[in-house]
Design a protein around this motif. Structure first.
Motif, PDB file in Angstrom:
ATOM      1  N   ARG A  53       0.700  -1.059  -0.017  1.00 41.07           N
ATOM      2  CA  ARG A  53       0.018  -0.084   0.078  1.00 41.07           C
ATOM      3  C   ARG A  53       0.739   1.228  -0.014  1.00 41.07           C
ATOM      4  NH1 ARG A  53      -4.192  -0.549   4.878  1.00 41.07           N
ATOM      5  NH2 ARG A  53      -4.939   1.415   3.871  1.00 41.07           N
ATOM      6  N   ILE A  54       2.270   1.029  -0.148  1.00 43.68           N
ATOM      7  CA  ILE A  54       3.101   2.462   0.035  1.00 43.68           C
ATOM      8  C   ILE A  54       3.820   2.717  -1.462  1.00 43.68           C
ATOM      9  CG2 ILE A  54       5.106   3.035   1.099  1.00 43.68           C
ATOM     10  CD1 ILE A  54       4.305   1.495   3.591  1.00 43.68           C
ATOM     11  N   GLY A  55       3.860   3.620  -1.898  1.00 45.79           N
ATOM     12  CA  GLY A  55       4.921   3.807  -3.055  1.00 45.79           C
ATOM     13  C   GLY A  55       5.938   4.870  -2.332  1.00 45.79           C
ATOM     14  N   SER A  56       7.194   4.763  -3.003  1.00 47.68           N
ATOM     15  CA  SER A  56       8.167   5.595  -2.725  1.00 47.68           C
ATOM     16  C   SER A  56       8.756   6.161  -3.596  1.00 47.68           C
ATOM     17  CB  SER A  56       9.035   4.880  -1.710  1.00 47.68           C
ATOM     18  OG  SER A  56       9.420   3.768  -1.950  1.00 47.68           O
ATOM     19  N   MET A  57       9.510   7.288  -3.461  1.00 46.29           N
ATOM     20  CA  MET A  57      10.398   7.855  -4.321  1.00 46.29           C
ATOM     21  C   MET A  57      11.634   8.411  -3.499  1.00 46.29           C
ATOM     22  SD  MET A  57       9.513  11.412  -6.741  1.00 46.29           S
ATOM     23  CE  MET A  57      10.474  12.040  -8.046  1.00 46.29           C
ATOM     24  N   LEU A  58      12.644   7.605  -3.670  1.00 47.74           N
ATOM     25  CA  LEU A  58      13.733   8.186  -2.686  1.00 47.74           C
ATOM     26  C   LEU A  58      14.757   8.744  -3.783  1.00 47.74           C
ATOM     27  CD1 LEU A  58      14.116   4.438  -1.042  1.00 47.74           C
ATOM     28  CD2 LEU A  58      13.256   6.588  -0.065  1.00 47.74           C
ATOM     29  N   GLN A  59      15.706   9.236  -2.972  1.00 50.86           N
ATOM     30  CA  GLN A  59      16.935  10.002  -3.673  1.00 50.86           C
ATOM     31  C   GLN A  59      17.420   9.409  -4.758  1.00 50.86           C
ATOM     32  OE1 GLN A  59      19.357  12.485  -1.082  1.00 50.86           O
ATOM     33  NE2 GLN A  59      17.450  12.867   0.506  1.00 50.86           N
ATOM     34  N   GLY A  60      17.869   8.206  -4.630  1.00 50.15           N
ATOM     35  CA  GLY A  60      18.667   7.523  -5.441  1.00 50.15           C
ATOM     36  C   GLY A  60      17.804   6.968  -6.558  1.00 50.15           C
ATOM     37  N   ASP A  61      17.653   7.708  -7.906  1.00 46.33           N
ATOM     38  CA  ASP A  61      16.812   6.973  -8.970  1.00 46.33           C
ATOM     39  C   ASP A  61      17.804   5.709  -9.406  1.00 46.33           C
ATOM     40  OD1 ASP A  61      15.046   9.343  -8.921  1.00 46.33           O
ATOM     41  OD2 ASP A  61      16.831  10.338  -9.737  1.00 46.33           O
ATOM     42  N   MET A  62      16.815   4.865  -9.760  1.00 46.01           N
ATOM     43  CA  MET A  62      17.444   3.516 -10.245  1.00 46.01           C
ATOM     44  C   MET A  62      17.509   3.531 -11.663  1.00 46.01           C
ATOM     45  SD  MET A  62      15.642  -0.490  -9.868  1.00 46.01           S
ATOM     46  CE  MET A  62      15.529  -0.270  -8.287  1.00 46.01           C
ATOM     47  N   VAL A  63      18.961   3.134 -11.876  1.00 42.01           N
ATOM     48  CA  VAL A  63      19.260   3.280 -13.483  1.00 42.01           C
ATOM     49  C   VAL A  63      19.787   1.788 -13.648  1.00 42.01           C
ATOM     50  CG1 VAL A  63      20.515   4.377 -15.407  1.00 42.01           C
ATOM     51  CG2 VAL A  63      19.662   5.623 -13.506  1.00 42.01           C
ATOM     52  N   ILE A  64      18.967   1.048 -14.370  1.00 42.18           N
ATOM     53  CA  ILE A  64      19.384  -0.477 -14.753  1.00 42.18           C
ATOM     54  C   ILE A  64      19.676  -0.227 -16.326  1.00 42.18           C
ATOM     55  CG2 ILE A  64      18.610  -2.521 -15.278  1.00 42.18           C
ATOM     56  CD1 ILE A  64      16.309  -2.236 -13.322  1.00 42.18           C
ATOM     57  N   PRO A  65      21.268  -0.541 -16.738  1.00 44.31           N
ATOM     58  CA  PRO A  65      21.566  -0.400 -17.987  1.00 44.31           C
ATOM     59  C   PRO A  65      20.815  -1.048 -19.023  1.00 44.31           C
ATOM     60  CG  PRO A  65      23.307  -0.926 -16.365  1.00 44.31           C
ATOM     61  CD  PRO A  65      22.058  -1.283 -15.611  1.00 44.31           C
ATOM     62  N   GLY A  66      20.370  -0.488 -19.995  1.00 39.42           N
ATOM     63  CA  GLY A  66      19.667  -0.897 -21.346  1.00 39.42           C
ATOM     64  C   GLY A  66      18.347  -0.982 -21.141  1.00 39.42           C
ATOM     65  N   ILE A  67      17.740  -0.751 -20.058  1.00 41.78           N
ATOM     66  CA  ILE A  67      16.389  -0.939 -20.006  1.00 41.78           C
ATOM     67  C   ILE A  67      15.698   0.534 -20.313  1.00 41.78           C
ATOM     68  CG2 ILE A  67      16.146  -0.114 -17.459  1.00 41.78           C
ATOM     69  CD1 ILE A  67      13.811  -2.543 -17.134  1.00 41.78           C
ATOM     70  N   THR A  68      14.517   0.462 -20.821  1.00 43.34           N
ATOM     71  CA  THR A  68      13.920   1.699 -21.179  1.00 43.34           C
ATOM     72  C   THR A  68      12.682   2.101 -20.175  1.00 43.34           C
ATOM     73  OG1 THR A  68      11.754   0.337 -22.254  1.00 43.34           O
ATOM     74  CG2 THR A  68      13.798   0.958 -23.826  1.00 43.34           C
ATOM     75  N   VAL A  69      12.234   3.285 -20.391  1.00 43.43           N
ATOM     76  CA  VAL A  69      11.059   3.545 -19.332  1.00 43.43           C
ATOM     77  C   VAL A  69       9.979   2.794 -19.451  1.00 43.43           C
ATOM     78  CG1 VAL A  69       9.538   5.691 -19.083  1.00 43.43           C
ATOM     79  CG2 VAL A  69      12.190   5.883 -19.464  1.00 43.43           C
ATOM     80  N   GLY A  70       9.466   2.487 -20.570  1.00 45.86           N
ATOM     81  CA  GLY A  70       8.386   1.597 -20.653  1.00 45.86           C
ATOM     82  C   GLY A  70       8.640   0.161 -19.880  1.00 45.86           C
ATOM     83  N   GLY A 104      19.288   5.273 -18.893  1.00 46.93           N
ATOM     84  CA  GLY A 104      20.758   5.907 -18.824  1.00 46.93           C
ATOM     85  C   GLY A 104      20.983   7.064 -19.708  1.00 46.93           C
ATOM     86  N   ASN A 105      19.988   7.416 -20.584  1.00 44.52           N
ATOM     87  CA  ASN A 105      20.083   8.566 -21.428  1.00 44.52           C
ATOM     88  C   ASN A 105      19.045   9.825 -21.128  1.00 44.52           C
ATOM     89  OD1 ASN A 105      21.754   7.034 -23.153  1.00 44.52           O
ATOM     90  ND2 ASN A 105      19.911   6.041 -24.453  1.00 44.52           N
ATOM     91  N   LEU A 106      18.339   9.607 -19.676  1.00 44.45           N
ATOM     92  CA  LEU A 106      17.437  10.556 -19.414  1.00 44.45           C
ATOM     93  C   LEU A 106      18.289  11.720 -18.442  1.00 44.45           C
ATOM     94  CD1 LEU A 106      14.484   8.203 -17.761  1.00 44.45           C
ATOM     95  CD2 LEU A 106      14.731   9.696 -20.280  1.00 44.45           C
ATOM     96  N   SER A 107      17.838  12.879 -18.615  1.00 48.70           N
ATOM     97  CA  SER A 107      18.473  13.922 -17.651  1.00 48.70           C
ATOM     98  C   SER A 107      18.184  13.511 -16.136  1.00 48.70           C
ATOM     99  CB  SER A 107      17.629  15.145 -18.122  1.00 48.70           C
ATOM    100  OG  SER A 107      16.362  15.375 -17.798  1.00 48.70           O
ATOM    101  N   GLY A 108      18.813  14.486 -15.307  1.00 53.72           N
ATOM    102  CA  GLY A 108      18.302  14.084 -13.774  1.00 53.72           C
ATOM    103  C   GLY A 108      16.666  14.314 -13.542  1.00 53.72           C
ATOM    104  N   GLY A 109      16.305  15.565 -14.188  1.00 51.62           N
ATOM    105  CA  GLY A 109      14.745  15.783 -13.945  1.00 51.62           C
ATOM    106  C   GLY A 109      14.032  14.683 -14.705  1.00 51.62           C
ATOM    107  N   GLN A 110      14.316  14.355 -15.836  1.00 52.38           N
ATOM    108  CA  GLN A 110      13.413  13.127 -16.479  1.00 52.38           C
ATOM    109  C   GLN A 110      13.493  11.783 -15.609  1.00 52.38           C
ATOM    110  OE1 GLN A 110      15.505  13.148 -20.095  1.00 52.38           O
ATOM    111  NE2 GLN A 110      13.862  14.408 -21.122  1.00 52.38           N
ATOM    112  N   LEU A 111      14.588  11.603 -14.891  1.00 55.70           N
ATOM    113  CA  LEU A 111      14.628  10.427 -14.120  1.00 55.70           C
ATOM    114  C   LEU A 111      13.914  10.525 -13.094  1.00 55.70           C
ATOM    115  CD1 LEU A 111      16.097   7.457 -14.375  1.00 55.70           C
ATOM    116  CD2 LEU A 111      18.158   8.534 -13.344  1.00 55.70           C
TER     117      LEU A 111
END
Length: 195
Positions: A53-70, A104-111
């Motif tokens: 029942r919880i959603g979290s947006m922590l400081q460290g954005d997860m960047v998995i190499p090669g994976i797309t946003v979708g 990995g190609n997103l800007s900080g704000g997009q991420l």
């Protein structure tokens, strides 16, 4: 500290670096253990029933190499029973154009915006947003706060950390100022202004 968060309330947790904001969120999420009594939805932090029942947006954005946003949103949706449709969520958050982009190609704000989408995918009742607007430009920040306001209208309970009072004073029902691991203020903006 002693803290009770009421259903449907938006809490603004303010403090300088090192005050304990992120540590408090990590305790509430069950990522760190704390002394004393801590419960989330009347369960111990990290309990599978409350975690769902919880959603979290922590400081460290997860960047998995090669994976797309979708793909990232699809993976996140598969982890929850009542997930939103990833494509619909992307559209609601004005992120459809990023669906095929690699993380990995997103800007900080997009991420940060994608991390927000991941936090929302499971339709959580409670959201923990840790410095959510870091890296976002002014226009995107305004859109983000509009989206948080929509979540308020849906009755979501939200705890937001920030260094900046001016950033969350308009959205928070209650402000908490954390200094050296202790609350030095707990009240409304109007009460803070009187002090």
């Amino acid at each position: 500290i002693n803290l009770t968060v009421h259903s449907g309330e938006i809490i603004g947790l303010i403090g300088v670096n090192g005050a304990g904001k992120t540590t408090l969120l990590n305790i509430l999420l069950g990522l760190l253990s704390g002394k004393g009594a801590v419960s989330v939805f009347d369960k111990k932090p990290g309990d599978p029933n409350s975690k769902a029942r919880i959603g979290s947006m922590l400081q460290g954005d997860m960047v998995i190499p090669g994976i797309t946003v979708g793909d990232m949103l699809k993976l996140a949706a598969e982890q929850t029973e009542h997930a939103l449709d990833p494509d619909s969520l992307l559209a609601d958050l004005n992120l459809t154009q990023l669906k095929t982009w690699r993380l990995g190609n997103l800007s900080g704000g997009q991420l940060r915006r994608v991390t927000f989408a991941v936090a929302l995918i499971g339709q959580p009742d409670r959201l923990f947003l840790d410095e959510p607007t870091v890296g976002m430009d002014a226009n995107v920040r305004k859109t983000f706060w509009d989206q948080v306001e929509q979540l308020r209208q849906q009755g979501k309970t939200i705890v937001i950390t920030s260094h900046y009072l001016e950033e969350i004073q308009q959205i928070a029902d209650r402000l908490l100022i954390l200094q050296n691991g202790r609350f030095t203020f707990d009240g409304t903006l109007q009460q803070l202004q009187k002090q």
